[in-house]
Design a protein around this motif. Structure first.
Motif, PDB file in Angstrom:
ATOM      1  N   LEU A 281     -21.527  16.144   0.042  1.00 23.44           N
ATOM      2  CA  LEU A 281     -21.252  15.172   1.097  1.00 23.44           C
ATOM      3  C   LEU A 281     -22.119  13.948   0.884  1.00 23.44           C
ATOM      4  CD1 LEU A 281     -21.277  17.426   4.325  1.00 23.44           C
ATOM      5  CD2 LEU A 281     -19.262  16.403   3.238  1.00 23.44           C
TER       6      LEU A 281
ATOM      7  N   VAL B 230     -14.113  15.780   5.908  1.00 20.85           N
ATOM      8  CA  VAL B 230     -14.183  17.228   6.065  1.00 20.85           C
ATOM      9  C   VAL B 230     -14.554  17.563   7.505  1.00 20.85           C
ATOM     10  CG1 VAL B 230     -15.317  19.351   5.297  1.00 20.85           C
ATOM     11  CG2 VAL B 230     -14.994  17.455   3.685  1.00 20.85           C
TER      12      VAL B 230
ATOM     13  N   GLU C 174     -12.806  10.685   1.859  1.00 21.80           N
ATOM     14  CA  GLU C 174     -12.369  12.057   2.122  1.00 21.80           C
ATOM     15  C   GLU C 174     -13.161  12.596   3.300  1.00 21.80           C
ATOM     16  OE1 GLU C 174     -11.328  14.921  -1.107  1.00 21.80           O
ATOM     17  OE2 GLU C 174     -13.115  15.980  -0.352  1.00 21.80           O
TER      18      GLU C 174
ATOM     19  N   VAL D 255      -9.839  19.768   5.251  1.00 23.01           N
ATOM     20  CA  VAL D 255     -10.213  18.603   4.455  1.00 23.01           C
ATOM     21  C   VAL D 255      -9.063  17.605   4.487  1.00 23.01           C
ATOM     22  CG1 VAL D 255     -10.841  17.745   2.171  1.00 23.01           C
ATOM     23  CG2 VAL D 255     -11.698  19.970   2.947  1.00 23.01           C
TER      24      VAL D 255
ATOM     25  N   PRO E 198      -7.709  14.460   2.571  1.00 21.76           N
ATOM     26  CA  PRO E 198      -7.943  13.726   1.322  1.00 21.76           C
ATOM     27  C   PRO E 198      -7.922  12.218   1.528  1.00 21.76           C
ATOM     28  CG  PRO E 198      -5.721  14.627   1.376  1.00 21.76           C
ATOM     29  CD  PRO E 198      -6.419  15.178   2.573  1.00 21.76           C
ATOM     30  N   ALA E 199      -8.673  11.531   0.715  1.00 23.08           N
ATOM     31  CA  ALA E 199      -8.688  10.069   0.747  1.00 23.08           C
ATOM     32  C   ALA E 199      -7.398   9.517   0.178  1.00 23.08           C
ATOM     33  CB  ALA E 199      -9.879   9.545  -0.054  1.00 23.08           C
TER      34      ALA E 199
ATOM     35  N   ARG F  47     -10.953   7.910  -4.369  1.00 20.76           N
ATOM     36  CA  ARG F  47     -11.951   8.391  -3.409  1.00 20.76           C
ATOM     37  C   ARG F  47     -13.283   7.675  -3.614  1.00 20.76           C
ATOM     38  NH1 ARG F  47     -14.118  14.578  -3.161  1.00 20.76           N
ATOM     39  NH2 ARG F  47     -15.825  13.735  -4.419  1.00 20.76           N
TER      40      ARG F  47
ATOM     41  N   ARG G 114     -17.255  11.060   0.286  1.00 18.60           N
ATOM     42  CA  ARG G 114     -16.842  12.284   0.978  1.00 18.60           C
ATOM     43  C   ARG G 114     -17.778  12.507   2.149  1.00 18.60           C
ATOM     44  NH1 ARG G 114     -17.170  18.249   0.561  1.00 18.60           N
ATOM     45  NH2 ARG G 114     -15.032  19.076   0.671  1.00 18.60           N
TER      46      ARG G 114
ATOM     47  N   THR H  92      -9.730   7.807   5.891  1.00 21.58           N
ATOM     48  CA  THR H  92      -8.907   8.205   4.737  1.00 21.58           C
ATOM     49  C   THR H  92      -8.126   7.020   4.185  1.00 21.58           C
ATOM     50  OG1 THR H  92      -7.153   8.961   6.242  1.00 21.58           O
ATOM     51  CG2 THR H  92      -8.711  10.622   5.433  1.00 21.58           C
TER      52      THR H  92
END
Length: 426
Positions: A256, A215, A213, A173, A175-176, A180, A183, A208
């Motif tokens: 998501l 994945v 975010e 993952v 992260p932003a 955020r 996702r 990002t």
């Protein structure tokens, strides 16, 4: 188009779907004006309308594929330009996919041809194996004159250097930065992770940086498009199933908003998962995944891009067929590049394929080379500083015919918003 399928044939869902598509065709011939292979050969059987007649005769009579039908269906790029121009909304993509599956099941190809197609479907979908195979390319080029002619394009299109595996492509993952906003899951793919790792890296940085975010889901990988277009249904569905299950697990666990794809050929396939699995127990999950699939340019178009000093380069934007015809995405990449400060040039005859088309440039090199020559001539007439495209296959195909640097659209957007200069420009 009038059809005469038996009731027994129409009991098969795929046959019933093809019969419905065939009946929608009114023989108008508009598709011939935009078909790349008809443009090159002038043969009606190398046009969508001609192929439709061949496919109809084959399926309607429930007969094995013959050499003539196979030859002309094989020569179809699946660029889907015909679907963009068709006034009757004939869904040619699903029809030719069914025809390819029927050919794969019923036609006995020459041993060398069958082996080559099996090799491509097996190797290209496995990044680690593909990477090892690419390292043999310099040797293949050195002794190209000694190789069978059918194998020469495999080595000619391979890169001079093979990138090491990128850390970005393992499940994790990202992260932003800051608040955020959404996702997403990124399809890291198969061939792209072996040929050009910079694209996924640029995608992660761009997203990002703008509060997304990202994945990379455990178990997701090849979308299945390559074997699908070779008629290898079982293999393509197995790969697609893995993605559907992997992303469904991610949706259920962390949630998501979208599935982001930066290879437009893959995007067209993922957006078709709902149709592919319509008669499968996974139908509901597949339809959900298809509805969530987005090209990275669609996401970028909705972001407030953090532009710095405008690069000001003249960018010839090549609109990949799978993006403009398969997904009907034309405005978003151009708009995002323009907002990022690039001077975006419209390439003449931009609706015509470059000849890449998945494995097409490996299996039909003469036609593919002719289309590349035509495409490169149009691009070079614009005197651009750089060529941008949203599909790795197009980048590889066009790059083999010009000295103008070719980069992915997302690499330019990443650079313009604070990322590193694209490696092909550095």
């Amino acid at each position: 188009m009038q059809t005469h399928f038996s009731l027994a044939a129409l009991a098969d869902p795929d046959m019933a779907q093809s019969e419905k598509i065939l009946r929608a065709c009114v023989h108008c011939g508009f598709c011939t004006a935009t078909c790349p292979t008809y443009l090159l050969t002038g043969d009606e059987l190398d046009s969508p309308r001609g192929r439709i007649y061949l496919i109809k005769e084959m399926l309607e009579n429930a007969r094995p594929a013959d050499a003539r039908t196979t030859r002309h269906v094989d020569r179809c790029l699946s660029c889907l330009s015909c679907m963009t121009t068709c006034p009757s909304s004939v869904h040619y993509m699903h029809l030719v996919d069914h025809a390819r599956a029927h050919i794969e099941k019923t036609y006995r190809r020459p041993v060398a041809e069958k082996a080559l197609r099996a090799l491509l479907a097996f190797v290209l979908t496995r990044p680690a194996l593909f990477r090892r195979a690419l390292r043999l390319a310099p040797l293949g080029r050195r002794f190209a004159d000694l190789l069978p002619q059918r194998l020469q394009p495999l080595f000619a299109l391979a890169p001079e250097t093979v990138p090491a595996p990128s850390d970005v492509d393992r499940p994790q993952v990202f992260p932003a930065e800051g608040l955020r906003k959404m996702r997403v899951a990124l399809l890291n793919g198969c061939a792209q992770t072996a040929l050009d790792t910079h694209i996924n890296e640029a995608t992660v940085r761009l997203l990002t940086r703008h509060g997304v975010e990202v994945v990379v889901a455990e178990g997701a990988g090849c979308c299945g498009a390559l074997p699908h277009h070779l008629g290898k249904v079982a293999q393509s569905h197995a790969l697609a199933r893995r993605n559907i299950e992997a992303w469904t697990r991610e949706i259920d666990s962390g949630g998501l908003d979208y599935i982001v794809i930066n290879t437009s050929g893959c995007g067209t396939s993922v957006k078709d998962y709902g149709f592919m699995f319509r008669n499968d127990p996974l139908a509901e999950q597949a339809a959900r995944i298809s509805a969530m699939a987005r090209d990275v340019s669609e996401i970028a178009d909705g972001l407030e891009l953090k532009t710095g000093e405008a690069p000001g380069l003249r960018v010839a934007y090549h609109s990949a067929c799978s993006l403009q015809h398969g997904q009907k995405i034309t405005r978003q990449p151009v708009a995002a590049l323009a907002r990022a400060g690039f001077d975006v040039l419209a390439v003449p005859e931009g609706h015509i394929c470059c000849g890449s088309a998945g494995t097409y440039n490996l299996l039909q090199p003469e036609l593919a080379d002719a289309l590349r020559t035509r495409k490169v001539a149009h691009i070079e007439s614009m005197a651009p500083d750089v060529i941008a495209a949203g599909n790795l296959g197009c980048m590889t195909q066009i790059g083999a015919g010009t000295s103008i640097p070719v980069v992915h659209t997302v690499e330019l957007l990443d650079w313009a918003t604070g990322g590193p200069k694209p490696h092909n420009l550095a």
